[in-house]
Motif scaffolding. Structure first.
Motif, short mmCIF file in Angstrom:
data_model
loop_
_atom_site.label_atom_id
_atom_site.label_comp_id
_atom_site.label_asym_id
_atom_site.label_seq_id
_atom_site.Cartn_x
_atom_site.Cartn_y
_atom_site.Cartn_z
N VAL A 49 0.87 -1.18 0.00
CA VAL A 49 0.00 0.00 0.00
C VAL A 49 0.90 1.22 0.00
CG1 VAL A 49 -1.75 1.25 1.27
CG2 VAL A 49 -1.80 -1.24 1.22
N LEU A 50 0.73 2.09 -1.00
CA LEU A 50 1.63 3.22 -1.14
C LEU A 50 1.12 4.42 -0.36
CD1 LEU A 50 2.28 2.85 -4.95
CD2 LEU A 50 3.64 1.96 -3.07
N ALA A 51 2.03 5.08 0.33
CA ALA A 51 1.64 6.28 1.09
C ALA A 51 1.44 7.45 0.14
CB ALA A 51 2.72 6.61 2.10
N VAL A 52 0.49 8.34 0.48
CA VAL A 52 0.19 9.49 -0.37
C VAL A 52 0.85 10.73 0.22
CG1 VAL A 52 -1.66 10.96 -1.21
CG2 VAL A 52 -1.98 8.49 -1.15
N VAL A 53 1.60 11.46 -0.58
CA VAL A 53 2.24 12.70 -0.11
C VAL A 53 1.52 13.88 -0.74
CG1 VAL A 53 4.39 13.99 0.02
CG2 VAL A 53 4.44 11.49 0.00
N PRO A 54 0.95 14.79 0.05
CA PRO A 54 0.26 15.93 -0.52
C PRO A 54 1.23 16.80 -1.31
CG PRO A 54 -0.08 15.81 1.86
CD PRO A 54 0.99 14.82 1.51
N ARG A 55 0.70 17.52 -2.31
CA ARG A 55 1.52 18.40 -3.11
C ARG A 55 2.05 19.56 -2.27
NH1 ARG A 55 -1.88 19.40 -7.23
NH2 ARG A 55 -2.93 20.96 -6.00
N ARG A 56 3.33 19.88 -2.45
CA ARG A 56 3.90 21.04 -1.74
C ARG A 56 3.76 22.27 -2.64
NH1 ARG A 56 4.80 17.51 1.65
NH2 ARG A 56 6.72 16.84 2.62
N ASN A 57 3.50 23.41 -2.02
CA ASN A 57 3.41 24.64 -2.82
C ASN A 57 4.30 25.71 -2.22
OD1 ASN A 57 2.70 26.69 -4.50
ND2 ASN A 57 0.51 26.25 -4.44
N PRO A 58 5.56 25.78 -2.66
CA PRO A 58 6.51 26.69 -2.02
C PRO A 58 6.11 28.17 -2.12
CG PRO A 58 7.43 25.73 -4.03
CD PRO A 58 6.16 25.01 -3.75
N TRP A 59 5.42 28.57 -3.20
CA TRP A 59 5.06 30.00 -3.34
C TRP A 59 4.10 30.45 -2.26
CZ3 TRP A 59 7.94 33.22 -5.74
CH2 TRP A 59 8.76 32.77 -6.79
N THR A 60 3.27 29.51 -1.76
CA THR A 60 2.38 29.87 -0.66
C THR A 60 3.20 30.38 0.51
OG1 THR A 60 0.99 28.05 -1.36
CG2 THR A 60 0.48 29.02 0.78
N TRP A 61 4.34 29.71 0.76
CA TRP A 61 5.15 30.10 1.90
C TRP A 61 5.81 31.46 1.68
CZ3 TRP A 61 4.12 27.98 6.21
CH2 TRP A 61 3.58 26.69 6.19
N VAL A 62 6.15 31.77 0.45
CA VAL A 62 6.68 33.11 0.14
C VAL A 62 5.61 34.15 0.45
CG1 VAL A 62 7.57 34.62 -1.67
CG2 VAL A 62 8.23 32.19 -1.62
N GLY A 63 4.37 33.85 0.02
CA GLY A 63 3.25 34.75 0.29
C GLY A 63 3.05 34.94 1.78
N VAL A 64 3.08 33.83 2.51
CA VAL A 64 2.88 33.88 3.96
C VAL A 64 3.95 34.76 4.60
CG1 VAL A 64 3.03 32.52 6.09
CG2 VAL A 64 1.68 31.68 4.16
N ALA A 65 5.19 34.60 4.16
CA ALA A 65 6.28 35.39 4.73
C ALA A 65 6.05 36.88 4.47
CB ALA A 65 7.60 34.93 4.14
N GLY A 66 5.68 37.21 3.21
CA GLY A 66 5.47 38.62 2.85
C GLY A 66 4.36 39.25 3.66
N VAL A 67 3.20 38.57 3.69
CA VAL A 67 2.06 39.12 4.43
C VAL A 67 2.36 39.17 5.92
CG1 VAL A 67 -0.38 38.75 5.01
CG2 VAL A 67 0.41 38.34 2.68
N GLY A 68 3.04 38.14 6.42
CA GLY A 68 3.41 38.10 7.84
C GLY A 68 4.27 39.30 8.21
N LEU A 69 5.17 39.67 7.31
CA LEU A 69 6.05 40.82 7.56
C LEU A 69 5.21 42.10 7.69
CD1 LEU A 69 9.11 41.46 7.69
CD2 LEU A 69 8.95 42.15 5.29
#
Lengths: 354, 253
Positions: A49-69
């Motif tokens: 049974v193969l484990a499922v890895v959700p898709r990573r979205n690195p740009w979301t984290w860039v957005g989070v950093a910008g807005v967080g700032l």
């Protein structure tokens, strides 16, 4: 069943199938050469049974950093900029004058809402009436009161009271209007409530009418076929269902009326915004006192929003198979979840295989 | 036998289109009448004139001898005030194609509402009866559920219980199974059959020819707003006299 064949393809040994002896048709690129899969899939050790890895979205984290700032900069400014003058804010926030002014603001909101929606219901019924005259009058009312800016209308009522006095018509707030100071206050308040309510009624009428129209025609027809009396059809069958689409708009209206009471300051009524202006007129601490009003407006709007959530929930009865949990229930469930997770932490690996 | 429903010269037009053209129909007490016909033939409109959901242009409709929707003054019919029409309707059950249950009320409240508000009966007494009716349609355990928690077949059975709670003189069914998934049709038809066995007067507009053959005392075939033929199912369904009836049955059977 594409997923089935994909699974099959990875299986080196397929169980014998009754069709395996039949000639295998020529296969294209997307057809596996293995015989067609029977409908039952037998679990096999060879097919992990193969484990499922959700898709990573690195740009979301860039957005989070910008807005967080940006958020951090804003909060920092609130805390450190001396211009906000938090000590003065603290001194005035809950003084008796401010609290009393807040009471006046709430009073104006409640009276405006109740009278406005009561008249709005009548106007909505008129607009939905089969009588063309009633329809036209209601339409004209809504047209007129939506066309006149609230501030103009308030000043108009403020002055028409004076006019009524000269032609000796007894108006509740008329006679007191031109006399002593305390009565003056009462008269202005009356004009304000009247203006707010009439203005509100025009909008409330359209919101209620829209809500009634959103209820399926079959509901009225069924009520009518059952012989349910007309008024009962409205109060028991149509309006409770109309409430679902009336409420979000009505809440918007109540909140905008609540903040709209600040316009009444032109009539020198000591509501929240007027009172704050009076205070900063004396001590010229404009920013902290505007902040006092702002925070009170935010607090009460928040309370209204919370109330709206629960009232909407009440009228959503029967609209879904089961109602979603309230934030409080969700929080409690999450806590319970954490507790179970903690107790099951040792059995974790076992669960992952399942 | 007395006629429970009596239609005389009923005529109705939508715009310029005549949907009902001089229809005469007499239904005896305790009988089941099935109205068949191609779509657009006026079946539903005919049914809806019986409880004045549809106003008529000419003719008269009587239920148990009472003129429905109008009051006769000399040679004219004057439409009654809405209050009087509502009172007349509470003696005529109506079951809709789309069920039209009240989604914000529980199943029990759906059944109890009309007897209490239209017939001014005591709520406690009606509730006892409503529970018995729900048990009769096989939904005794669903009284507290909301309609959307039920399947289509269950909802339609609640709608039938809701109509029965008014003790109607006649129950009108407007394509009661057309909105249902095929496997749910049977449970609704079973309830209607049981009512027929108990001697209720029923008028059913449907496409279920098998049901008509099994249950109907009279089959009425309607086309172009006129009754083409009527009679017992052995006659109308198995040996139709009219070419249009034959053509219709060939298409649906």
């Amino acid at each position: 069943m594409p997923s089935l064949s994909t699974v099959r393809r990875s299986a080196p040994t397929a169980p014998p199938s009754p069709r395996a002896t039949e000639p295998v048709p020529p296969t294209g690129a997307d057809h596996p050469a293995t015989p067609p899969a029977p409908h039952t899939v037998t679990p096999s050790v060879d097919r992990p049974v193969l484990a499922v890895v959700p898709r990573r979205n690195p740009w979301t984290w860039v957005g989070v950093a910008g807005v967080g700032l940006l958020v951090a900069m804003f909060v920092n400014g609130l805390a450190t900029n001396p211009g906000w003058d938090w000590p003065t804010f603290g001194r005035y926030f809950a003084t008796e004058t401010v609290i009393r002014a807040l009471g006046t603001t709430i009073q104006l909101t409640v009276l405006g809402t109740v009278a406005g929606f009561a008249l709005g219901l009548v106007l909505a019924a008129m607009r939905l009436s089969s009588n063309a005259f009633l329809r036209t009058v209601a339409w004209a009312y809504i047209w007129a009161f939506r066309s006149i800016p609230l501030i103009v209308q308030l000043l108009f009522w403020f002055n028409i009271a004076y006019l009524y006095q000269t032609i000796s018509v007894g108006v509740p707030f008329g006679p007191s209007f031109a006399s002593v100071e305390t009565n003056d206050l009462l008269g202005a308040l009356g004009a304000a409530v009247l203006g707010l309510a009439l203005h509100q009624a025009a909008y409330a009428a359209e919101i209620i009418r829209g809500g009634i129209l959103s209820v399926d025609e079959g509901q009225r027809e069924a009520a009518s076929a059952l012989g349910i009396p007309r008024r009962r059809q409205l109060t028991r069958i149509v309006l409770p269902q109309a409430m679902r689409s009336i409420l979000p708009n009505a809440a918007n209206e109540v909140i905008s009326l609540f903040k709209g009471t600040s316009i009444v300051s032109v009539l020198a009524i000591p509501e929240l915004f007027y009172q704050v202006q009076v205070i900063y007129g004396r001590n010229s601490r404009v920013v902290p006192l505007l902040l006092v009003a702002t925070v009170w407006y935010i607090i009460l709007t928040t309370l209204l929003s919370v109330g709206q959530y629960y009232v909407e929930r009440h009228f959503a009865r029967g609209s879904a198979r089961s109602l979603p949990p309230t934030p409080l229930q969700r929080l409690r469930a999450r806590w319970a979840g954490f507790a179970t997770q903690a107790s099951q932490a040792t059995r974790r690996p076992e669960q992952a295989v399942r | 036998m007395t006629a429970v429903v009596d239609l005389r010269g009923v005529t109705k037009s939508f715009g310029g289109h005549r949907v009902l053209d001089d229809v005469d129909l007499e239904l005896a007490e305790g009988t089941v009448t099935v109205i068949l016909g191609p779509s657009g033939s006026g079946k539903s409109t005919l049914l809806r004139t019986i409880n004045h959901l549809e106003k008529i242009d000419r003719g008269q409709v009587r239920v148990n001898g009472t003129l429905i929707g109008y009051r006769q003054v000399g040679e004219r019919l004057h439409e009654l005030p809405e209050r009087d029409i509502l009172r007349q309707r509470s003696r005529i059950g109506f079951v809709f194609q789309q069920f039209n249950l009240f989604p914000h009320l529980t199943v029990l409240e759906n059944v109890v509402e009309a007897p209490v508000s239209a017939q001014r009966r005591r709520r406690s007494e009606v509730e006892v009866e409503a529970r018995a009716l729900l048990a009769r349609v096989g939904l005794g355990d669903k009284a507290a559920a909301y309609p959307r928690q039920l399947s289509g077949g269950q909802q339609q059975r609640v709608a039938i219980a809701r109509a029965l709670a008014l003790h109607p003189d006649v129950i009108l069914f407007d394509e009661p199974t057309s909105a249902l998934d095929p496997e749910l049709v049977g449970e609704v038809l079973a309830v209607i059959k049981e009512l027929a066995r108990d001697g209720a007067t029923l008028v059913v507009v449907t496409h279920e020819v098998g049901f008509a053959r099994e249950v109907a005392d009279t089959v009425v075939f309607l086309d172009g707003g006129r009754i083409v033929e009527q009679g017992p199912p052995e006659q109308v369904i198995d040996h139709p006299a009219h070419a249009r009836t034959r053509a219709f049955l060939d298409r649906v059977l």
